[in-house]
Design a protein around this motif. Structure first.
Motif, short mmCIF file in Angstrom:
data_model
loop_
_atom_site.label_atom_id
_atom_site.label_comp_id
_atom_site.label_asym_id
_atom_site.label_seq_id
_atom_site.Cartn_x
_atom_site.Cartn_y
_atom_site.Cartn_z
N ALA A 352 34.74 37.85 53.82
CA ALA A 352 35.03 37.46 52.44
C ALA A 352 33.95 36.60 51.82
O ALA A 352 33.93 36.39 50.60
CB ALA A 352 36.38 36.74 52.37
N GLY A 353 33.03 36.10 52.65
CA GLY A 353 31.88 35.35 52.14
C GLY A 353 30.58 36.06 52.42
O GLY A 353 29.51 35.46 52.29
N GLY A 354 30.64 37.34 52.79
CA GLY A 354 29.47 38.06 53.24
C GLY A 354 28.84 38.96 52.19
O GLY A 354 29.31 39.05 51.05
N PRO A 355 27.76 39.66 52.57
CA PRO A 355 26.99 40.46 51.61
C PRO A 355 27.77 41.63 51.01
O PRO A 355 27.58 41.95 49.83
CB PRO A 355 25.80 40.95 52.44
CG PRO A 355 26.21 40.80 53.87
CD PRO A 355 27.14 39.64 53.91
N ARG A 356 28.62 42.29 51.80
CA ARG A 356 29.40 43.39 51.24
C ARG A 356 30.37 42.87 50.19
O ARG A 356 30.57 43.50 49.14
CB ARG A 356 30.16 44.13 52.35
CG ARG A 356 31.05 45.28 51.85
CD ARG A 356 30.26 46.32 51.09
NE ARG A 356 31.13 47.37 50.56
CZ ARG A 356 30.77 48.20 49.61
NH1 ARG A 356 29.55 48.12 49.05
NH2 ARG A 356 31.60 49.13 49.19
N ALA A 357 30.97 41.73 50.43
CA ALA A 357 31.87 41.13 49.46
C ALA A 357 31.14 40.82 48.16
O ALA A 357 31.71 40.98 47.07
CB ALA A 357 32.49 39.85 50.03
N ARG A 358 29.88 40.39 48.27
CA ARG A 358 29.12 40.08 47.06
C ARG A 358 28.86 41.32 46.23
O ARG A 358 28.75 41.24 44.99
CB ARG A 358 27.81 39.39 47.43
CG ARG A 358 27.03 38.91 46.23
CD ARG A 358 25.93 37.96 46.57
NE ARG A 358 25.36 37.38 45.36
CZ ARG A 358 24.50 36.38 45.33
NH1 ARG A 358 24.12 35.80 46.48
NH2 ARG A 358 24.03 35.90 44.19
N GLU A 359 28.79 42.49 46.85
CA GLU A 359 28.63 43.75 46.11
C GLU A 359 29.95 44.23 45.52
O GLU A 359 30.00 44.73 44.39
CB GLU A 359 28.06 44.82 47.04
CG GLU A 359 26.67 44.54 47.57
CD GLU A 359 26.24 45.58 48.60
OE1 GLU A 359 27.01 46.55 48.82
OE2 GLU A 359 25.15 45.42 49.18
N VAL A 360 31.02 44.09 46.30
CA VAL A 360 32.32 44.62 45.88
C VAL A 360 32.90 43.85 44.72
O VAL A 360 33.45 44.43 43.77
CB VAL A 360 33.29 44.61 47.08
CG1 VAL A 360 34.74 44.75 46.61
CG2 VAL A 360 32.93 45.72 48.05
N MET A 361 32.79 42.51 44.74
CA MET A 361 33.49 41.70 43.74
C MET A 361 33.08 42.04 42.30
O MET A 361 33.95 42.28 41.46
CB MET A 361 33.30 40.22 44.02
CG MET A 361 34.15 39.34 43.09
SD MET A 361 33.78 37.59 43.26
CE MET A 361 32.09 37.52 42.67
N PRO A 362 31.78 42.09 41.95
CA PRO A 362 31.46 42.43 40.57
C PRO A 362 31.82 43.87 40.21
O PRO A 362 32.16 44.14 39.05
CB PRO A 362 29.95 42.19 40.49
CG PRO A 362 29.47 42.20 41.89
CD PRO A 362 30.59 41.69 42.73
N ALA A 363 31.75 44.78 41.18
CA ALA A 363 32.16 46.16 40.91
C ALA A 363 33.65 46.20 40.57
O ALA A 363 34.07 46.90 39.63
CB ALA A 363 31.87 47.04 42.13
N ALA A 364 34.46 45.46 41.33
CA ALA A 364 35.89 45.40 41.05
C ALA A 364 36.16 44.72 39.71
O ALA A 364 37.03 45.16 38.94
CB ALA A 364 36.62 44.66 42.16
N ALA A 365 35.40 43.67 39.40
CA ALA A 365 35.57 42.97 38.12
C ALA A 365 35.31 43.91 36.95
O ALA A 365 36.07 43.95 35.97
CB ALA A 365 34.65 41.77 38.06
N GLU A 366 34.24 44.69 37.06
CA GLU A 366 33.92 45.62 35.97
C GLU A 366 34.99 46.69 35.83
O GLU A 366 35.39 47.05 34.72
CB GLU A 366 32.56 46.27 36.21
CG GLU A 366 32.13 47.18 35.08
CD GLU A 366 30.72 47.73 35.24
OE1 GLU A 366 30.40 48.74 34.59
OE2 GLU A 366 29.94 47.15 36.01
N ALA A 367 35.47 47.23 36.96
CA ALA A 367 36.50 48.26 36.90
C ALA A 367 37.80 47.71 36.33
O ALA A 367 38.50 48.40 35.57
CB ALA A 367 36.73 48.84 38.30
N LEU A 368 38.15 46.47 36.69
CA LEU A 368 39.33 45.84 36.11
C LEU A 368 39.18 45.68 34.59
O LEU A 368 40.11 45.96 33.83
CB LEU A 368 39.57 44.47 36.75
CG LEU A 368 40.07 44.46 38.19
CD1 LEU A 368 40.00 43.04 38.76
CD2 LEU A 368 41.50 45.00 38.29
N ALA A 369 38.01 45.20 34.15
CA ALA A 369 37.79 44.99 32.72
C ALA A 369 37.81 46.32 31.96
O ALA A 369 38.37 46.40 30.86
CB ALA A 369 36.46 44.28 32.50
#
Length: 397
Positions: A352-369
């Protein structure tokens, strides 16, 4: 597709890109400073402060919860979309459920929607929902009416799967106690009524019951009181039991059956049984596929392909269920670690603090928006989502 939609999508994407580093900073702050349920004071202050600085009108301490908040923006005329943020951590494990990422994605989506419109055509709510891991902040917020007038509730959850929706069961806890009569085990053994023996018999009977439960139903118990000394026949014993059902109706049937079992054991052992509900019920999650399909299409732009869940596999319970039975809602899972992993582990907390999480979070944010924007400005989406919720409710699903 309305002419305004692609430019809106573009503005959302640019906003997320511009804010990506700050969103990760916020997520990392939460990750490094985990707070348990109902004690997420610093997380709530950070998230609500970011929203207030961006021009949202913020109410803190909503629904009688000091660490809950509600932030809003928009004209107030038209659809109302809610972005949900979780931010409590697991004692001893930190963010082993990835709530720091849920918070960052919800925050990013809310800010991107405000950036995308000169004036939001409707209402955007950013809802701080504490205590998902214990107690259920969303349960209290539903009871307080925070979701009245809301047309959709959107969030994502990090996981080890890429699933378009979450197979989440209904859940509640029961305290089962047996009252007997104390006695000396050798001095006057026939005068004693062993409450602990009754509790042990109850565990054994529940074990038999568990063998015939339907898919999605489950009982797990622990002994919380078992006596005070080995030279006293226990006059009181109790256990705490977690019950799950694939639907809320199935859970209520199981609650009734457990109560009948306790009464039967009491009759057989000469004890008195008391069954009490502990805490709130988490209802089963009701996926609104009108909206979850849109989220899946939007996040696919980032190379993340979501599939249907594996049939018969359930991933626990969550208070999002109580929202989803009242408001069209989504709760997709997006993988931050490989298949075979699971949350509520030290490995997941690290991920949850790693590199894959850093890629997933903004992608999920954009899809939510983007999904929220669809509800706000695409004709018919809001109505389709509500119609689907009514269909599911009628079918008892």
């Amino acid at each position: 597709m309305p002419d305004t939609l692609e430019p809106t999508y573009d503005r959302i994407g640019r906003s997320i890109t511009a804010r990506a580093d700050r969103l990760w900073e916020v997520s990392s702050l939460l990750h490094k400073d985990p707070e348990p349920p109902y004690e997420e004071y610093r997380a709530a202050a950070t998230l609500s402060g970011e929203l207030e600085d961006a021009g949202f009108r913020v109410e803190r301490g909503v629904a009688g919860l000091p660490t809950a908040f509600l932030a809003r923006t928009g004209t107030g005329d038209g659809p109302c979309v809610a972005l949900l943020m979780e931010y409590d951590a697991l004692p001893g494990l930190g963010h082993a459920c990835g709530h720091n990422l849920i918070a960052g994605a919800g925050l990013g989506a809310a800010l991107a929607l405000r950036d995308a419109f000169e004036e939001v055509p409707g209402t955007v709510l950013a809802v701080g929902t504490p205590a998902e891991e214990r107690g259920g902040g969303k349960v209290a917020e539903v009871a307080a009416g925070l979701f009245e007038g809301v047309d959709c509730a959107l969030m994502f959850h990090p996981g080890a799967q890429n699933w378009s929706w979450a197979p989440l069961t209904a859940q509640r806890q029961l305290r089962v106690a047996f009252h007997g009569r104390a006695a000396h085990p050798t001095g006057n053994p026939t005068e004693g009524i062993d409450a602990l023996a009754a509790l042990i018999q109850f565990f054994n009977t529940v074990s038999v019951l568990s063998r015939r439960l339907p898919s999605g139903s489950h009982i797990q118990g622990i002994v919380t009181r078992g006596g005070e000394a080995t030279n006293i026949v226990p006059e009181y014993a109790e256990g705490l039991f977690g019950l799950r059902g694939a639907t809320t109706a199935a859970l209520e049937n199981l609650v009734a059956e457990v109560g009948s079992t306790a009464r039967g054991v009491a009759l057989a052992t000469g004890t008195r049984a008391v069954v009490e509900r502990v805490g709130e019920t988490y209802e089963h999650f009701r996926d609104n596929d009108v909206l979850s399909r849109r989220f899946a299409r939007h996040i696919a732009r980032h190379g993340i392909e979501l599939t249907e869940p594996v049939a018969g596999v359930y991933l626990g319970s969550s208070d999002i269920g109580n929202v989803s039975t009242r408001v069209p809602a989504i709760h997709p899972f997006v993988a931050i670690m490989g298949a075979g992993g699971t949350d509520h582990t030290p490995e997941f907390a690290e991920a949850a603090g790693g590199p894959r999480a850093r890629e997933v979070m903004p992608a999920a944010a954009e899809a939510l928006a983007r999904t929220a924007a669809d509800v706000l400005i695409v004709p018919g989406v809001r109505e389709e989502a509500w119609a689907r919720l009514r269909e599911l409710a009628t079918a008892g699903l």
